[in-house]
Design an enzyme around this catalytic site. Structure first.
Site, PDB file in Angstrom:
ATOM      1  N   GLY A  44       0.856  -1.324   0.060  1.00 38.81           N
ATOM      2  CA  GLY A  44      -0.065  -0.218   0.053  1.00 38.81           C
ATOM      3  C   GLY A  44       0.844   1.283   0.007  1.00 38.81           C
ATOM      4  O   GLY A  44       0.454   2.112  -0.854  1.00 38.81           O
ATOM      5  N   CYS A  45       1.777   1.241   0.813  1.00 28.87           N
ATOM      6  CA  CYS A  45       2.712   2.279   0.852  1.00 28.87           C
ATOM      7  C   CYS A  45       3.550   2.501  -0.605  1.00 28.87           C
ATOM      8  O   CYS A  45       3.754   3.782  -0.896  1.00 28.87           O
ATOM      9  CB  CYS A  45       3.693   2.080   2.106  1.00 28.87           C
ATOM     10  SG  CYS A  45       2.896   2.072   3.534  1.00 28.87           S
ATOM     11  N   THR A  46       3.988   1.675  -1.172  1.00 31.95           N
ATOM     12  CA  THR A  46       4.680   1.697  -2.269  1.00 31.95           C
ATOM     13  C   THR A  46       3.561   2.369  -3.399  1.00 31.95           C
ATOM     14  O   THR A  46       3.953   3.252  -4.113  1.00 31.95           O
ATOM     15  CB  THR A  46       5.070   0.334  -2.709  1.00 31.95           C
ATOM     16  OG1 THR A  46       6.168  -0.099  -1.875  1.00 31.95           O
ATOM     17  CG2 THR A  46       5.850   0.586  -4.284  1.00 31.95           C
ATOM     18  N   GLY A  49       3.013   6.046  -2.707  1.00 33.58           N
ATOM     19  CA  GLY A  49       4.200   6.800  -3.173  1.00 33.58           C
ATOM     20  C   GLY A  49       4.279   6.992  -4.915  1.00 33.58           C
ATOM     21  O   GLY A  49       4.926   8.052  -5.293  1.00 33.58           O
TER      22      GLY A  49
END
EC number: 1.11.1.24
Length: 156
Positions: A44-46, A49
């Site tokens: 999710g964070c990738t 970003g």
């Protein structure tokens, strides 16, 4: 206590990628998009970003600065930024000082266990350093497009 709409940008400095220390006070004069994410190099964070990366030129055209923040170290941030070619800096809030100001560290369930983690959140400050928009418990699909639309509205 947590920042609310109309509050001023906190006066805090944190270590960041590129061997920098970034002072939020120095971000005045342009729109600041401050997004908090749980961990480097997770799915999710990738994706979040990458979405900010893919719209970076649109934000730049609107005189907006993007900064990502998590509790990971600068060393981890450097690897994450390099791997996905993020054109913006990532701030390391290992001591949760900025996270505390925004009240975004919450109890979460992970694999049946209670853990403390960052609640995915985004905040927009105007050119005068005043909080104008906030999103908490962010769902990633189309979030960056929504943020960009708010940045565009602040420019009018």
């Amino acid at each position: 206590m947590s920042l609310t709409i109309g509050d001023a940008l906190p006066d805090i400095s944190l270590p960041a990628t590129g061997d920098k220390t970034i002072s939020l006070r120095d971000c005045r004069g342009q729109i600041l998009v401050l997004y908090f994410y749980p961990r480097d190099d997770t799915p999710g964070c990738t994706q979040e970003g990458q979405d900010f990366r893919d719209h970076f030129a649109d934000f730049q055209a609107k005189n907006a600065l993007i900064l990502g923040v998590s509790r990971d170290s600068v060393k981890k941030h450097e690897k994450f930024k390099l791997k996905y070619e993020f054109p913006f800096d990532l701030l390391a809030d290992e001591e949760e000082k900025l996270c505390a100001i925004f009240d975004i560290v919450k109890a979460k369930n992970m694999y049946g266990k209670q853990v403390r983690g960052i609640e995915r959140s985004t905040f927009i400050f105007d050119k005068d350093g005043i909080l104008r928009h906030e999103w908490r418990k962010v769902k990633i699909p189309d979030h960056v497009k929504t943020v960009l639309a708010c940045v565009e509205a602040l420019n009018q």
